[in-house]
Design a protein around this motif. Sequence first.
Motif, PDB file in Angstrom:
ATOM      1  N   ASN A 190     -23.737   6.647 -28.137  1.00 32.44           N
ATOM      2  CA  ASN A 190     -23.222   5.675 -27.159  1.00 32.44           C
ATOM      3  C   ASN A 190     -23.136   6.280 -25.765  1.00 32.44           C
ATOM      4  O   ASN A 190     -23.446   5.607 -24.770  1.00 32.44           O
ATOM      5  CB  ASN A 190     -21.841   5.182 -27.595  1.00 32.44           C
ATOM      6  CG  ASN A 190     -21.897   4.303 -28.829  1.00 32.44           C
ATOM      7  OD1 ASN A 190     -22.927   3.693 -29.111  1.00 32.44           O
ATOM      8  ND2 ASN A 190     -20.813   4.236 -29.565  1.00 32.44           N
ATOM      9  N   HIS A 191     -22.717   7.539 -25.689  1.00 38.48           N
ATOM     10  CA  HIS A 191     -22.634   8.211 -24.388  1.00 38.48           C
ATOM     11  C   HIS A 191     -24.022   8.372 -23.773  1.00 38.48           C
ATOM     12  O   HIS A 191     -24.212   8.119 -22.576  1.00 38.48           O
ATOM     13  CB  HIS A 191     -21.972   9.581 -24.561  1.00 38.48           C
ATOM     14  CG  HIS A 191     -21.927  10.385 -23.287  1.00 38.48           C
ATOM     15  ND1 HIS A 191     -21.084  10.079 -22.245  1.00 38.48           N
ATOM     16  CD2 HIS A 191     -22.647  11.481 -22.901  1.00 38.48           C
ATOM     17  CE1 HIS A 191     -21.274  10.951 -21.265  1.00 38.48           C
ATOM     18  NE2 HIS A 191     -22.216  11.806 -21.637  1.00 38.48           N
ATOM     19  N   TYR A 192     -24.982   8.774 -24.603  1.00 45.92           N
ATOM     20  CA  TYR A 192     -26.351   8.954 -24.101  1.00 45.92           C
ATOM     21  C   TYR A 192     -26.950   7.616 -23.666  1.00 45.92           C
ATOM     22  O   TYR A 192     -27.593   7.528 -22.607  1.00 45.92           O
ATOM     23  CB  TYR A 192     -27.224   9.580 -25.192  1.00 45.92           C
ATOM     24  CG  TYR A 192     -28.682   9.698 -24.814  1.00 45.92           C
ATOM     25  CD1 TYR A 192     -29.108  10.683 -23.923  1.00 45.92           C
ATOM     26  CD2 TYR A 192     -29.632   8.821 -25.337  1.00 45.92           C
ATOM     27  CE1 TYR A 192     -30.443  10.782 -23.571  1.00 45.92           C
ATOM     28  CE2 TYR A 192     -30.958   8.923 -24.986  1.00 45.92           C
ATOM     29  CZ  TYR A 192     -31.358   9.906 -24.110  1.00 45.92           C
ATOM     30  OH  TYR A 192     -32.682  10.001 -23.754  1.00 45.92           O
ATOM     31  N   SER A 193     -26.723   6.562 -24.468  1.00 49.54           N
ATOM     32  CA  SER A 193     -27.252   5.236 -24.126  1.00 49.54           C
ATOM     33  C   SER A 193     -26.619   4.715 -22.837  1.00 49.54           C
ATOM     34  O   SER A 193     -27.300   4.140 -21.982  1.00 49.54           O
ATOM     35  CB  SER A 193     -26.981   4.252 -25.269  1.00 49.54           C
ATOM     36  OG  SER A 193     -27.606   4.672 -26.457  1.00 49.54           O
ATOM     37  N   LYS A 227     -25.318   6.531 -20.393  1.00 48.49           N
ATOM     38  CA  LYS A 227     -25.819   7.338 -19.278  1.00 48.49           C
ATOM     39  C   LYS A 227     -27.246   6.935 -18.913  1.00 48.49           C
ATOM     40  O   LYS A 227     -27.609   6.844 -17.731  1.00 48.49           O
ATOM     41  CB  LYS A 227     -25.776   8.815 -19.663  1.00 48.49           C
ATOM     42  CG  LYS A 227     -26.058   9.764 -18.506  1.00 48.49           C
ATOM     43  CD  LYS A 227     -25.862  11.206 -18.932  1.00 48.49           C
ATOM     44  CE  LYS A 227     -26.130  12.141 -17.762  1.00 48.49           C
ATOM     45  NZ  LYS A 227     -25.946  13.572 -18.167  1.00 48.49           N
ATOM     46  N   GLN A 228     -28.059   6.657 -19.944  1.00 53.95           N
ATOM     47  CA  GLN A 228     -29.435   6.230 -19.723  1.00 53.95           C
ATOM     48  C   GLN A 228     -29.481   4.878 -19.019  1.00 53.95           C
ATOM     49  O   GLN A 228     -30.287   4.662 -18.108  1.00 53.95           O
ATOM     50  CB  GLN A 228     -30.171   6.169 -21.063  1.00 53.95           C
ATOM     51  CG  GLN A 228     -31.682   6.105 -20.952  1.00 53.95           C
ATOM     52  CD  GLN A 228     -32.342   6.173 -22.315  1.00 53.95           C
ATOM     53  OE1 GLN A 228     -31.791   5.684 -23.300  1.00 53.95           O
ATOM     54  NE2 GLN A 228     -33.512   6.772 -22.386  1.00 53.95           N
ATOM     55  N   ALA A 229     -28.589   3.960 -19.427  1.00 51.83           N
ATOM     56  CA  ALA A 229     -28.535   2.641 -18.796  1.00 51.83           C
ATOM     57  C   ALA A 229     -28.095   2.757 -17.338  1.00 51.83           C
ATOM     58  O   ALA A 229     -28.654   2.086 -16.461  1.00 51.83           O
ATOM     59  CB  ALA A 229     -27.578   1.736 -19.571  1.00 51.83           C
ATOM     60  N   THR A 230     -27.106   3.602 -17.070  1.00 48.13           N
ATOM     61  CA  THR A 230     -26.636   3.804 -15.700  1.00 48.13           C
ATOM     62  C   THR A 230     -27.738   4.363 -14.815  1.00 48.13           C
ATOM     63  O   THR A 230     -27.923   3.918 -13.669  1.00 48.13           O
ATOM     64  CB  THR A 230     -25.425   4.757 -15.685  1.00 48.13           C
ATOM     65  OG1 THR A 230     -24.380   4.201 -16.495  1.00 48.13           O
ATOM     66  CG2 THR A 230     -24.909   4.960 -14.280  1.00 48.13           C
ATOM     67  N   ASN A 254     -35.135  -4.820 -18.735  1.00 47.00           N
ATOM     68  CA  ASN A 254     -35.507  -3.451 -19.101  1.00 47.00           C
ATOM     69  C   ASN A 254     -34.697  -2.420 -18.316  1.00 47.00           C
ATOM     70  O   ASN A 254     -34.484  -1.303 -18.794  1.00 47.00           O
ATOM     71  CB  ASN A 254     -37.001  -3.232 -18.868  1.00 47.00           C
ATOM     72  CG  ASN A 254     -37.865  -4.053 -19.806  1.00 47.00           C
ATOM     73  OD1 ASN A 254     -37.430  -4.412 -20.907  1.00 47.00           O
ATOM     74  ND2 ASN A 254     -39.080  -4.369 -19.387  1.00 47.00           N
ATOM     75  N   ALA A 255     -34.252  -2.802 -17.118  1.00 46.58           N
ATOM     76  CA  ALA A 255     -33.454  -1.902 -16.291  1.00 46.58           C
ATOM     77  C   ALA A 255     -31.963  -2.037 -16.555  1.00 46.58           C
ATOM     78  O   ALA A 255     -31.145  -1.454 -15.840  1.00 46.58           O
ATOM     79  CB  ALA A 255     -33.738  -2.165 -14.813  1.00 46.58           C
ATOM     80  N   HIS A 256     -31.578  -2.818 -17.593  1.00 49.83           N
ATOM     81  CA  HIS A 256     -30.177  -3.012 -17.987  1.00 49.83           C
ATOM     82  C   HIS A 256     -29.356  -3.690 -16.897  1.00 49.83           C
ATOM     83  O   HIS A 256     -28.136  -3.496 -16.827  1.00 49.83           O
ATOM     84  CB  HIS A 256     -29.530  -1.678 -18.363  1.00 49.83           C
ATOM     85  CG  HIS A 256     -30.247  -0.943 -19.448  1.00 49.83           C
ATOM     86  ND1 HIS A 256     -30.095  -1.249 -20.784  1.00 49.83           N
ATOM     87  CD2 HIS A 256     -31.148   0.079 -19.400  1.00 49.83           C
ATOM     88  CE1 HIS A 256     -30.845  -0.447 -21.502  1.00 49.83           C
ATOM     89  NE2 HIS A 256     -31.499   0.359 -20.695  1.00 49.83           N
ATOM     90  N   ILE A 257     -30.003  -4.493 -16.059  1.00 54.03           N
ATOM     91  CA  ILE A 257     -29.290  -5.240 -15.031  1.00 54.03           C
ATOM     92  C   ILE A 257     -28.964  -6.644 -15.522  1.00 54.03           C
ATOM     93  O   ILE A 257     -27.886  -7.174 -15.244  1.00 54.03           O
ATOM     94  CB  ILE A 257     -30.121  -5.291 -13.729  1.00 54.03           C
ATOM     95  CG1 ILE A 257     -30.290  -3.869 -13.172  1.00 54.03           C
ATOM     96  CG2 ILE A 257     -29.459  -6.187 -12.680  1.00 54.03           C
ATOM     97  CD1 ILE A 257     -31.174  -3.783 -11.960  1.00 54.03           C
ATOM     98  N   LEU A 294     -22.189  -5.681 -17.045  1.00 53.30           N
ATOM     99  CA  LEU A 294     -20.964  -5.171 -16.434  1.00 53.30           C
ATOM    100  C   LEU A 294     -21.244  -3.920 -15.604  1.00 53.30           C
ATOM    101  O   LEU A 294     -20.670  -3.737 -14.524  1.00 53.30           O
ATOM    102  CB  LEU A 294     -19.931  -4.873 -17.526  1.00 53.30           C
ATOM    103  CG  LEU A 294     -18.518  -4.541 -17.069  1.00 53.30           C
ATOM    104  CD1 LEU A 294     -17.909  -5.712 -16.307  1.00 53.30           C
ATOM    105  CD2 LEU A 294     -17.654  -4.166 -18.259  1.00 53.30           C
ATOM    106  N   LYS A 295     -22.125  -3.059 -16.091  1.00 50.33           N
ATOM    107  CA  LYS A 295     -22.452  -1.837 -15.357  1.00 50.33           C
ATOM    108  C   LYS A 295     -23.146  -2.138 -14.032  1.00 50.33           C
ATOM    109  O   LYS A 295     -22.926  -1.453 -13.030  1.00 50.33           O
ATOM    110  CB  LYS A 295     -23.353  -0.932 -16.205  1.00 50.33           C
ATOM    111  CG  LYS A 295     -22.653  -0.193 -17.319  1.00 50.33           C
ATOM    112  CD  LYS A 295     -23.630   0.698 -18.047  1.00 50.33           C
ATOM    113  CE  LYS A 295     -22.920   1.505 -19.122  1.00 50.33           C
ATOM    114  NZ  LYS A 295     -21.988   2.484 -18.551  1.00 50.33           N
ATOM    115  N   ALA A 296     -24.005  -3.175 -14.034  1.00 47.05           N
ATOM    116  CA  ALA A 296     -24.792  -3.473 -12.841  1.00 47.05           C
ATOM    117  C   ALA A 296     -23.988  -4.179 -11.755  1.00 47.05           C
ATOM    118  O   ALA A 296     -24.347  -4.117 -10.575  1.00 47.05           O
ATOM    119  CB  ALA A 296     -26.005  -4.323 -13.217  1.00 47.05           C
TER     120      ALA A 296
END
Length: 207
Positions: A85-88, A90-93, A136-139, A162-164
Motif C-alpha cells: 500500500n505504501h509503494y502503491s 507513493k507510485q500514485a503520488t 492512468n495518472a491516478h488523477i 483525493l490525492k490529486a
Amino acid sequence: MNKFTLSSLNFFSGRIFSKQWMSRSMLWLVVLCASLLFLPEHILGKLGLHEHIQPYSHFVGLGLVIGCAYFCSRVFDYLLDIGINHYSSKQATTAIENKIHYLDPTERAVLREFFLQSSATLTLPKDDVAVKSLMNAHILECIGNELHYAIQGPTADFKITLKARSYLNRQILRLPSGKPNELELKQLIKARPAFIHSLVQQRKQAA
C-alpha cells in the motif's frame, strides 16, 4: 442483482467468519500447547496430566510450532500489505506530480469541467484519450454507473481522486482568478471538451 448482492455478502461473511474461527482456534492451540509444555511439573501432576503428556510431548511441541507459524504468517501478510500500500501510494503520488505539470489542453479541459459544473462527479466517455490518460495518472477515478450507447462508446461516472485534489488549483487549470468576464467566459466555453455536447444530447434523449 439482489441475488448477486446477497450471495456476495454471504460469501464475504463466510470468509470473515472462517478467518476469525481459524484465528481463535490457533490462539487456543498455542495457549494450550504452551501451557502443557511450560507449566511446572508439580502443577501438571496435581492436574493429573504429567504422566499423560510426557509420551506425547513432541506432538504438543509440534502443535505449538504450527500455531506460532500461523500467527507469524499473519504478521508477515500484514506487513507485506502495508509495504504494498505504501509503494502503491507513493507510485500514485509520483504519477500525479509528473502529470499535473504537463497537462495537455484536452486533459486540462476535462478537469476544468468539474469546476465549471461545480460537481464532484461527472459522466465521461471511458474510451476518450484524455480521460484514459488522467486515469492512468491516478488523477481521475471511475466510480461506476457504466452505460453503453449504440452510436458512441461507453460512459461512466468519474471523480477526481483525493490525492490529486490538493494539486489542482485555478492556475493549473487556467481558470480566471475571480468571476470571468465575457471574453474569458467565451474562451472557457470554446475550450470545453468536444464530447460534452454529445453527452448533453444523450441525457436529453434519455429523459
